[in-house]
Write a protein that holds these residues in place. Structure first.
Motif, PDB file in Angstrom:
ATOM      1  N   GLN A  25     -14.581   8.903   3.720  1.00  0.00           N
ATOM      2  CA  GLN A  25     -14.520   7.913   2.659  1.00  0.00           C
ATOM      3  C   GLN A  25     -13.658   6.710   3.033  1.00  0.00           C
ATOM      4  OE1 GLN A  25     -13.633   9.514  -1.265  1.00  0.00           O
ATOM      5  NE2 GLN A  25     -14.263  11.563  -0.601  1.00  0.00           N
ATOM      6  N   ILE A  26     -12.946   6.821   4.137  1.00  0.00           N
ATOM      7  CA  ILE A  26     -12.093   5.715   4.567  1.00  0.00           C
ATOM      8  C   ILE A  26     -12.940   4.668   5.266  1.00  0.00           C
ATOM      9  CG2 ILE A  26     -10.124   5.047   5.999  1.00  0.00           C
ATOM     10  CD1 ILE A  26      -9.081   7.896   5.714  1.00  0.00           C
ATOM     11  N   GLU A  27     -12.809   3.448   4.804  1.00  0.00           N
ATOM     12  CA  GLU A  27     -13.539   2.373   5.461  1.00  0.00           C
ATOM     13  C   GLU A  27     -13.046   2.241   6.895  1.00  0.00           C
ATOM     14  OE1 GLU A  27     -13.123  -1.176   3.215  1.00  0.00           O
ATOM     15  OE2 GLU A  27     -13.996  -0.331   1.379  1.00  0.00           O
ATOM     16  N   ARG A  28     -13.878   1.706   7.720  1.00  0.00           N
ATOM     17  CA  ARG A  28     -13.554   1.607   9.142  1.00  0.00           C
ATOM     18  C   ARG A  28     -12.152   1.012   9.349  1.00  0.00           C
ATOM     19  NH1 ARG A  28     -15.743   1.679  14.098  1.00  0.00           N
ATOM     20  NH2 ARG A  28     -14.996   0.194  15.639  1.00  0.00           N
ATOM     21  N   VAL A  29     -11.359   1.714  10.130  1.00  0.00           N
ATOM     22  CA  VAL A  29      -9.994   1.272  10.427  1.00  0.00           C
ATOM     23  C   VAL A  29      -9.864   1.104  11.927  1.00  0.00           C
ATOM     24  CG1 VAL A  29      -7.546   1.833  10.256  1.00  0.00           C
ATOM     25  CG2 VAL A  29      -9.109   2.542   8.436  1.00  0.00           C
ATOM     26  N   ARG A  74     -11.938  12.078   5.163  1.00  0.00           N
ATOM     27  CA  ARG A  74     -11.789  10.923   6.056  1.00  0.00           C
ATOM     28  C   ARG A  74     -13.040  10.053   6.102  1.00  0.00           C
ATOM     29  NH1 ARG A  74     -11.860  14.537  11.438  1.00  0.00           N
ATOM     30  NH2 ARG A  74      -9.832  15.074  10.606  1.00  0.00           N
ATOM     31  N   GLN A 105      -4.117   7.691   6.315  1.00  0.00           N
ATOM     32  CA  GLN A 105      -5.082   7.344   7.355  1.00  0.00           C
ATOM     33  C   GLN A 105      -4.610   7.833   8.718  1.00  0.00           C
ATOM     34  OE1 GLN A 105      -5.651   3.115   7.019  1.00  0.00           O
ATOM     35  NE2 GLN A 105      -6.414   3.243   4.910  1.00  0.00           N
ATOM     36  N   HIS A 116      -0.971   3.200  -4.680  1.00  0.00           N
ATOM     37  CA  HIS A 116      -1.842   3.706  -3.621  1.00  0.00           C
ATOM     38  C   HIS A 116      -1.125   4.687  -2.699  1.00  0.00           C
ATOM     39  CE1 HIS A 116      -4.700   0.755  -4.965  1.00  0.00           C
ATOM     40  NE2 HIS A 116      -3.881  -0.233  -4.673  1.00  0.00           N
ATOM     41  N   ASP A 168       0.807  -1.225   0.000  1.00  0.00           N
ATOM     42  CA  ASP A 168       0.000   0.000   0.000  1.00  0.00           C
ATOM     43  C   ASP A 168       0.837   1.271   0.000  1.00  0.00           C
ATOM     44  OD1 ASP A 168      -2.481  -1.260  -0.040  1.00  0.00           O
ATOM     45  OD2 ASP A 168      -2.495  -1.517   2.133  1.00  0.00           O
ATOM     46  N   THR A 180      -2.714   7.997  -1.019  1.00  0.00           N
ATOM     47  CA  THR A 180      -4.141   7.991  -1.297  1.00  0.00           C
ATOM     48  C   THR A 180      -4.835   7.549  -0.013  1.00  0.00           C
ATOM     49  OG1 THR A 180      -4.273   5.669  -2.002  1.00  0.00           O
ATOM     50  CG2 THR A 180      -3.657   7.298  -3.673  1.00  0.00           C
ATOM     51  N   LEU A 181      -6.157   7.480  -0.032  1.00  0.00           N
ATOM     52  CA  LEU A 181      -6.880   7.075   1.169  1.00  0.00           C
ATOM     53  C   LEU A 181      -6.560   5.640   1.577  1.00  0.00           C
ATOM     54  CD1 LEU A 181     -10.403   8.694   0.650  1.00  0.00           C
ATOM     55  CD2 LEU A 181      -8.501   9.530   2.038  1.00  0.00           C
ATOM     56  N   ARG A 182      -5.997   4.856   0.682  1.00  0.00           N
ATOM     57  CA  ARG A 182      -5.610   3.489   1.031  1.00  0.00           C
ATOM     58  C   ARG A 182      -4.269   3.426   1.751  1.00  0.00           C
ATOM     59  NH1 ARG A 182      -6.355  -1.382  -3.117  1.00  0.00           N
ATOM     60  NH2 ARG A 182      -4.919  -2.168  -1.521  1.00  0.00           N
TER      61      ARG A 182
END
Length: 427
Positions: free
Chosen positions: A412-416, A410, A183, A173, A168, A176-178
């Motif tokens: 748009q970031i899947e739950r972390v 933020r 994050q 990536h 990543d 990026t948000l990934r």
């Protein structure tokens, strides 16, 4: 801190320099292109006036050689042995001070600093290169060393770190948000596009002194190691810390273990970790997020050199005396601690690593970067650099301030999980 130098065909505008530090380049048009570069002296070149015996130490401190300086011959073994030796020497010095008591107790200050320096070099140099299978260029040996480092430092287990870091962070990536680094900024530090530089500084500094922040960080580190670790990893960690607890109990040395090892391992390590995160990468300018390849990789990372130019010649002796006193004070008490405790190892030349993540001369990072910067390979833009830790942090904050809120949202970031989030601080 000091001054900022930008040498690039494309880069974000520099922040205003802090007091006493001239801006070396600041001229961008609306497309983000550098239109001119100020012809001001390089701070490192000014130091050539000093005696020859000081030049190698100054190069190791600043992270940059003077033009034409011979290569400083280092090796992978030098970094591995040096980091481990620093941890042990620091622990011994701290122990001696605590055991002797009285005025000797002050030895814990340099002792803890030396231990922290070793820990950070183990994490940022040894474990990192092992994850790239590039430490000794022997995959099985590198894996063993990497696993041991993760178990001793209680950071993300080596197998998962290797996979996520190369998958990543060193990929399309990147930033990026990934990317775990993004994050960590948006969720872990609660920073976001549009926030002012001053507000970002305040938020980060509050976190650095927050017991809750350090508690969550520390617990997440342990979980990031334990979760997904195999039996061998866990056995190493349990054996190391069981033996340490046993020795502390039998010798009555719990104070030495806590002050000499756990304090640098958790709160101080995490402070260094967070400050390092804040200078690692810049955010892409609005409209430049889709740029790919070598140009993208180079545009998001710059060197961070530490130091400042010598006082100018020609002024009267009172001004000269003040200038030299100021230079010595700032080099000793500002730039040296930043280099020794935060930007350890090759982190000053992190841009070189992102251009050549498996370069065989990684251990000679200063000379290797200087050689590459003189003639970047086909497709690579020129290198960029920022002088001073404070300027470097402000530079990254300014890039986030100008970043596109719709791209770096933020929400748009899947739950972390907090475990995954805090592993990103040292990605």
């Amino acid at each position: 801190m000091a001054n900022v130098a930008i040498r690039s065909r494309r880069h974000l505008r520099c922040p205003r320099p802090e007091r006493g530090g001239p801006l070396k380049a600041d001229a961008t048009n609306t497309s983000g292109q550098i239109s001119s570069i100020a012809a001001l002296a390089d701070p490192r070149e000014s130091m050539r006036r000093l005696p020859a015996v000081m030049q190698t130490p100054l190069t190791l401190l600043t992270g940059k050689p003077y033009t034409g300086q011979p290569t400083i011959g280092l090796s992978a073994s030098f970094h591995v042995v040096g980091a481990c030796t620093s941890m042990m020497i620091g622990l011994v010095v701290t122990g001696a001070g605590l055991i002797e008591g009285g005025a000797w107790i002050l030895l814990f200050l340099p002792g803890v600093a030396v231990t922290l320096h070793g820990m950070r070099n183990v994490r940022m140099m040894v474990l990192h290169q092992a994850a790239h299978k590039n430490l000794f260029n022997r995959p099985k040996l590198d894996e063993v060393i990497g696993r041991t480092c993760a178990a001793v430092l209680l950071v993300q287990n080596f197998t998962r770190y290797s996979s996520e870091h190369t998958g990543d962070h060193h990929s399309r990536h990147h930033m990026t948000l990934r990317d775990p680094t993004v994050q960590a900024f948006l969720i872990g530090l609660e920073l976001e596009p549009g926030m002012s530089r001053k507000a970002m500084w305040r938020r980060v500094l509050r976190k650095l002194v927050s017991p809750r922040f350090h508690a969550v960080f520390g617990i997440s580190r342990i979980r990031s190691f334990w979760t997904g670790a195999d039996g061998i990893d866990r056995a190493i960690a349990v054996a190391v810390y069981t033996c340490a607890a046993l020795v502390a109990t039998l010798t009555g040395g719990w104070s030495v273990f806590i002050v000499g090892w756990l304090v640098p391992l958790f709160p101080l390590f995490q402070i260094s970790n967070t400050l390092r995160l804040c200078v690692k990468h810049t955010f892409p300018a609005q409209g430049a997020e889709t740029i790919t390849g070598k140009e993208r990789m180079a545009s998001l990372t710059n060197a961070i050199f530490l130091g400042e130019a010598l006082p100018a010649r020609g002024s009267g002796w009172p001004a000269q005396a003040f200038g030299w006193a100021r230079w010595c004070t700032r080099m000793m008490f500002l730039h040296l601690p930043a280099r020794y405790l935060v930007l350890t190892g090759d982190t000053v030349c992190h841009d070189f690593h992102h251009r050549h993540p498996r370069h065989k001369a990684w251990f000679n990072y200063i000379s290797a970067r200087e050689l590459d910067s003189a003639s970047p390979g086909p497709g690579w833009p020129l290198y960029t650099e920022v002088w001073g830790l404070g300027n470097a942090i402000s530079y990254v904050f300014d890039s986030l301030n100008r970043a596109d809120i719709t791209v770096f949202d933020r929400r748009q970031i899947e739950r972390v999980s907090s475990r995954a989030l805090f592993t990103a601080f040292d990605d």
